[in-house]
Structures are given as C-alpha cells and as structure tokens.
Design an enzyme around this catalytic site. Structure first.
Site, short mmCIF file in Angstrom:
data_model
loop_
_atom_site.label_atom_id
_atom_site.label_comp_id
_atom_site.label_asym_id
_atom_site.label_seq_id
_atom_site.Cartn_x
_atom_site.Cartn_y
_atom_site.Cartn_z
N HIS A 392 50.10 34.23 34.60
CA HIS A 392 50.34 34.88 35.90
C HIS A 392 50.04 36.38 35.82
O HIS A 392 49.24 36.91 36.60
CB HIS A 392 51.82 34.65 36.29
CG HIS A 392 52.23 35.30 37.59
ND1 HIS A 392 52.41 34.60 38.75
CD2 HIS A 392 52.51 36.59 37.90
CE1 HIS A 392 52.77 35.43 39.71
NE2 HIS A 392 52.84 36.65 39.23
N GLU A 393 50.63 37.05 34.85
CA GLU A 393 50.44 38.50 34.73
C GLU A 393 48.98 38.82 34.38
O GLU A 393 48.44 39.84 34.81
CB GLU A 393 51.40 39.12 33.71
CG GLU A 393 52.88 38.92 34.01
CD GLU A 393 53.31 39.38 35.41
OE1 GLU A 393 52.61 40.21 36.02
OE2 GLU A 393 54.34 38.87 35.90
N HIS A 396 47.03 39.11 37.53
CA HIS A 396 47.13 40.44 38.14
C HIS A 396 46.25 41.45 37.40
O HIS A 396 45.56 42.27 37.99
CB HIS A 396 48.57 40.95 38.09
CG HIS A 396 49.50 40.28 39.06
ND1 HIS A 396 49.21 40.17 40.40
CD2 HIS A 396 50.72 39.71 38.90
CE1 HIS A 396 50.22 39.55 41.00
NE2 HIS A 396 51.14 39.26 40.11
N HIS A 399 42.52 41.00 37.94
CA HIS A 399 42.26 41.43 39.32
C HIS A 399 42.16 42.96 39.38
O HIS A 399 41.21 43.53 39.94
CB HIS A 399 43.40 40.92 40.20
CG HIS A 399 43.19 41.10 41.68
ND1 HIS A 399 44.19 40.88 42.59
CD2 HIS A 399 42.12 41.49 42.41
CE1 HIS A 399 43.74 41.11 43.82
NE2 HIS A 399 42.49 41.49 43.73
ZN LIG Z 1 53.07 38.42 40.46
#
Ligand SMILES: [Zn+2]
Length: 602
Positions: A392-393, A396, A399
């Site tokens: 998940h991290e 980010h 991105h």
């Molecule tokens: Zn998040």
C-alpha cells in the site's frame, strides 16, 4: 516469568533498516541554512509582489517566487518531520519540527494575500497575460482552477470578516473533539484476560474484534452507554457544525454545502449521487455477506457487536521483511519493468524505515516532497497485514516518484480524491497475485475475507456515512431541527437498510452517529468509497486487460495535479461520473463472496 520484549533504542537499529535522510540534508546545519533562507524570503515576498497584476512579467516572476518559497519550505518541513517521527523522544528534532511547523503557519499568514491578488486581476487581462508570456503557460491550469472559483469569492472586506471568524466557525468541532478524545467518562471494563481495562477509543477498537463474545458485547454496551448520556450535547455540536457548512455555502453563492465542498475539489455532484445509488442497488450483496458471517459464527442472533470479530481465525501466512519485499516485486510485476525498478530503487537506496524502535511514530505512511525521494515509515511485523501495508505505502511512494519526475513543482502533488487509488490498486494486485499462488483453502479463505472486509468497511460503511452526512445537511437547510432523537431515528433505519435482515438492530447502534469524527470533515468520506471501487476496477484492467490499459494506469501515476481529478481518472480508464466502475467493483466482490461462501460452508 516471561521476558518482556523491549524495543531497541533508535541508535541501536541497524543502519540498513533505517531511511537515509542525509539525501535531504547532509547535516542539520544545511537544514538551518535553508530555514533561514525561507525566513528571509517570506519577509521580502509581500513587498516584491505588490505589483503582481501590473504586467505578465510581474505575474510570472511573482508565481515563480511564490512556488520557489513553498518548495524550500516544504523541504525544511519534511526533513524535520521525518527526523521527529523516527524518535519522538529526541528533543533536538522535537525542536526542529516545532520551528518548521511554526514557520509553515507564519509563511501561510504572510502570503495569504497571494491568491486574492491574482483574482483581483480581471479575467480578460489574466488570459491576455497567459497568452503573451511563455513562462505563464506552465501555470495555466493552476490559474484556470483558481479563476473558476471567482463567482464564489466575496469582496475583500467580506472575505476578511469570514476569515477572521474561522476559529469561531470551528468551535463545535473543537468541542466534539475535546469531549470525544479527553472528557468522556469511559468506565473500567474487563478485557479478554479478565483484567480491568480503562475503556478508550483505542481499547474499544481492539475489544470489538475480540473472539470472546461476552467481551465484545460488553465493550459495545458500555461504550454506547456513555455516548447515550451525552447524546443531546453531541447532537448540538454536530448540528451547529452542519449549519456552519450550510451558511458558508450560502454566503459564497453555492446551491448547497455539498456543491461547495465538492466544487472546491473540482468534483461534480454526480460522482456522489452515482455512488449512493449504486451502493443501494447492491446492498443485497452486503446482506449476503452479513448472513454468511452469522452462519460462520454459528450464533442464533447476529448483533452489531459481532461485525468486526475475524471470521477466518489467524492467517496461516507469515512473511519476514525480505520475503515481503520480494512479494511486493512479484505482485507489481504486472505493471512492468519501469515500475518494479522504482521499487528496487526504494529498497537499494534506503527509502524505508523498517522496524519499530523506542519513540517511533506508530502505524505506517509514505512521505517526502518534490526534491526528495519518497520515504516510507513502517513498524514491521512478520505477517500478511504488514505485507499489505508495505504494498500500500509503496503504491503512494511510486505515485509520488512518477508525479515528481513528470510534472513541474506546481503540479507535483496529487489530489486527495486520487491519492488512495494508487495505494489500494497495489493492494488489489497483491490480492490477485496471492489468490493465484495460494491453493490451501484456509489461506484462500483468509485472503478473500481480508478483501471482503475491506470492501465492507470502505465501500459500504463509508457510503452509509456519506448518506447520513447528506441527510444532516439537507434537513438543516430545510430548517428541520437536528435533535438526538431525529438523528438516532434516521441512523437506526439507515443501519438496518445497509446490514439487512440477518442482523439484530441493537438500540445502541442508533447512536453511532454521535461518535464518528468524520462527520466533522465536510463531505470527505465518500472519497474512501469511490477510491476503493476505482482501485478494484483498475487492478482488474491491469491484470486482465492489455498493454494500453496498463499504460493508461501509469499515465495517471505521472499526472500529479496537472488536470482536474475526474479527467485524470478518465485517462486512467475509469469514468467516476458513470456507474460502470462501481458495477465492476461489485462484480469482483460477488465473485470473491461466492468463493468464500463455498470454502466456508462446504
Ligand atoms: Zn494510503
């Protein structure tokens, strides 16, 4: 006597498991120099910029200086905050972080004149400036976005009056937060080991997941007993806050508080309406999931306090950190070599602060800014949840990396509306990868349930909140009083509609509205639901689609805030003003629910 495991001190954590912050500033002295430079620039800027609208060149120079200042300031802030978070007990970095936070507030106040000064330039004049000055073309989208708010900005004196009262407008939210976090008199109750425990928000979160039914039932009843005693006060704080939104929207010439809140982020209201409509249409899927929960738990009556206890026991999968790193590469390999090479760079160049140490900030996040690489804070444990956190991290971080490398500073950050899509898409890619790898029925059941629980908590629950929030604002706008009774009556009905006939409508749940901080966020929660659905659809396109689908997704990661959020997501392959992306998400939910039902009831 069992040995108490103590956390290492920060200085005892092996270097290779820490992030490398010398890439931001090699020394604290270098930080100090930039700090002083920001102070000087912030003092000079207002004087230099008084002629912002005099010519295209003045405007162009003014914008450059404004963004250069923020760029330096952001770097100063990020360094101090990462240093502080790695060990909150370190007084040197407490001080640095406090100074950076204060500087942020001071600069904000000093430069508050900036955007109103741009809006003071007549629209035709502004367009002429943009067309005649090549440097201003970079700022076109920024200036157009700003200009689009013109009709909702009052004259200077009125805006000043409103800005001066902004603390007062926040008063009822402050009262709620103090009451909720500090003053509510929660009792001491029994935990799972029959020990006396002071009930708090955090302890409730843990006990409501307990596999001991008496424990979670008691936590539920005791918690709501307290909220019940304060229901009239809590209805008053919420009602006042809603009236404030309605008032602000009305004086700024918006049709409604929702139009104002969404308009500020360039989101059309159809996005909200489509979400609520499609979720309602698909509530039978949630009812099926709730009925499955009742069956698996083997209870005569399913209560709201049975909604969070795990269905599938402990996961049979464990991952060491090196194993998890490899799995993240495997799960994201479908995005292509360029994507995974960025992940490898994150590992090789110490972007990640891995293990827990004394004083470290809990949880996980991805941080950094335009002139640094992204950074990830973890508190690693060897389990599947932590593998999900890492992927998940990393979503980010990649991105951010892509946006920083493909956009000028002014568009280097992405909007909240699109932020969680990149991270949740990665989680979905991991789910898909794991389901392809794992054949053991118990493991598959755990992974499927992990996904379905996330879907329930994010799409269904946040849309339920969104509906309630909208009810509050429209009732208040009609002049209806928002009393504890009217709020609870509506909430009870709404909750029953969402969870369906398999669950007993416990009277306590009617009070859930009274303890949700997000109802003080102003039309924020719907973005969790739209983001999760978009991520489900996009990961499906990435895995089952073609090279064009994957390229469209990577283009979204590279877009930053160079276009409005809806246009960016349309480019990625999801039109969030239309129902199709939600239909697709519900299909995935249903397919996975079918398999879980089969696995658990065969
Ligand atoms: Zn998040």
């Amino acid at each position: 006597m069992s040995a108490i495991k103590t956390l290492p001190k920060r200085e005892d954590v092996p270097t290779e498991l820490t992030w490398d912050l010398t890439t931001i500033y090699p020394t604290d002295d270098a930080w100090e120099q930039d700090y002083q430079a920001v102070v000087t620039l912030a003092d000079q800027l207002p004087a230099i910029q008084k002629d912002l609208g005099a010519s295209a060149r003045d405007l162009s120079n003014g914008l450059d200086q404004y963004f250069d200042l923020y760029r330096k300031l952001e770097k100063v802030y990020v360094y101090s905050s990462l240093k502080h978070n790695q060990d909150n007990n370190n007084t040197t970095y407490q001080a640095l972080n406090q100074r950076a936070s204060a500087l942020l507030a001071q600069v904000g106040a000093k430069l508050a004149f900036f955007e109103p000064a741009i809006l003071a330039i007549p629209e035709a004049q502004l367009n002429q400036f943009i067309n005649e000055n090549s440097n201003l073309k970079v700022y076109r989208h920024y200036l157009e976005t700003l200009t689009a708010t013109r009709a909702h900005i009052l004259d200077e004196a009125s805006e000043k009056l409103l800005a001066g009262a902004s603390d007062i407008f926040e008063g009822s939210a402050d009262t709620f937060n103090i009451l909720n976090d500090v003053d509510l008199p929660f009792p001491v109750i029994k935990d799972e080991r029959d020990q006396d425990t002071q009930l708090s928000q955090g302890v409730y979160g843990r006990l409501i997941e307990s596999t001991d039914r008496a424990v979670r039932q008691n936590a539920f009843k005791q918690l709501y007993k307290v909220y019940g005693q304060f229901r009239n006060t809590l209805a008053a704080t919420l009602s006042n806050y809603v009236k404030m939104h309605n008032y602000q929207a009305q004086v700024h010439h918006y049709d409604s508080a929702r139009a104002a809140a969404l308009g500020a982020n360039q989101i059309p209201e159809t996005v909200y309406e489509t979400l609520v409509k499609l979720v309602n249409k698909n509530l039978p899927l949630l009812h099926r999931y709730v009925a499955l929960r009742k069956k698996i738990l083997g209870v005569d009556e399913l209560h709201m306090y049975d909604m969070y206890t795990p269905l599938t026991g402990k996961p049979s999968l464990t991952y060491t950190y090196p194993e998890a790193k490899a799995e993240v590469l495997n799960a994201t390999a479908v995005l292509g070599h360029e994507y995974t090479s960025i992940v490898e760079e994150a590992y090789a160049n110490r972007w990640i602060d891995v293990v827990e140490n004394q004083g470290k900030t809990s949880g996980a996040y991805s941080g950094g800014m335009y002139d640094t690489n992204p950074f990830i804070l973890l508190n690693w444990q060897d389990n599947l949840n932590n593998l999900y956190t890492l992927v998940h991290e990393m979503g980010h971080s990649v991105h951010s990396y892509y946006s920083h490398h493909n956009q000028p500073y002014v568009y280097g950050d992405y909007a909240i509306f699109v932020a969680e899509i990149a991270s949740t898409t990665n989680e979905n890619l991991l789910t898909d990868y794991l389901l392809k790898q794992q054949t053991d029925p118990k493991t598959r059941a755990y992974i499927l349930n992990y996904y379905l629980d996330g879907f329930k908590g994010t799409i269904f629950r946040q849309t339920q909140f969104a509906e309630f929030e909208h009810f509050l604002h429209t009732e208040a706008a009609k002049g209806q009083p928002l009393t504890a009774q009217s709020l609870s009556d509506y909430y009870a009905e709404l909750n029953q509609r969402y969870y369906g006939p398999a669950v007993v409508n416990d009277p306590e749940i009617a009070l859930e509205w009274s303890r949700i901080p997000h109802f003080y966020y102003n039309y924020y929660v719907y973005q969790y639901a739209t983001g999760f659905a978009a991520a489900t659809t996009l990961s499906d396109k990435i895995v089952n689609g073609n090279a064009t689908d994957r390229q469209a997704y990577l283009n979204y990661l590279k877009s930053g805030s160079s276009k409005d959020p809806i246009t960016i997501m349309q480019g990625a392959g999801v039109d969030m003003t239309q129902p199709a992306y939600l239909e697709k998400a519900f299909q995935v939910f249903e397919t996975r629910l079918n398999e879980l039902e089969k696995l658990l009831t065969d």
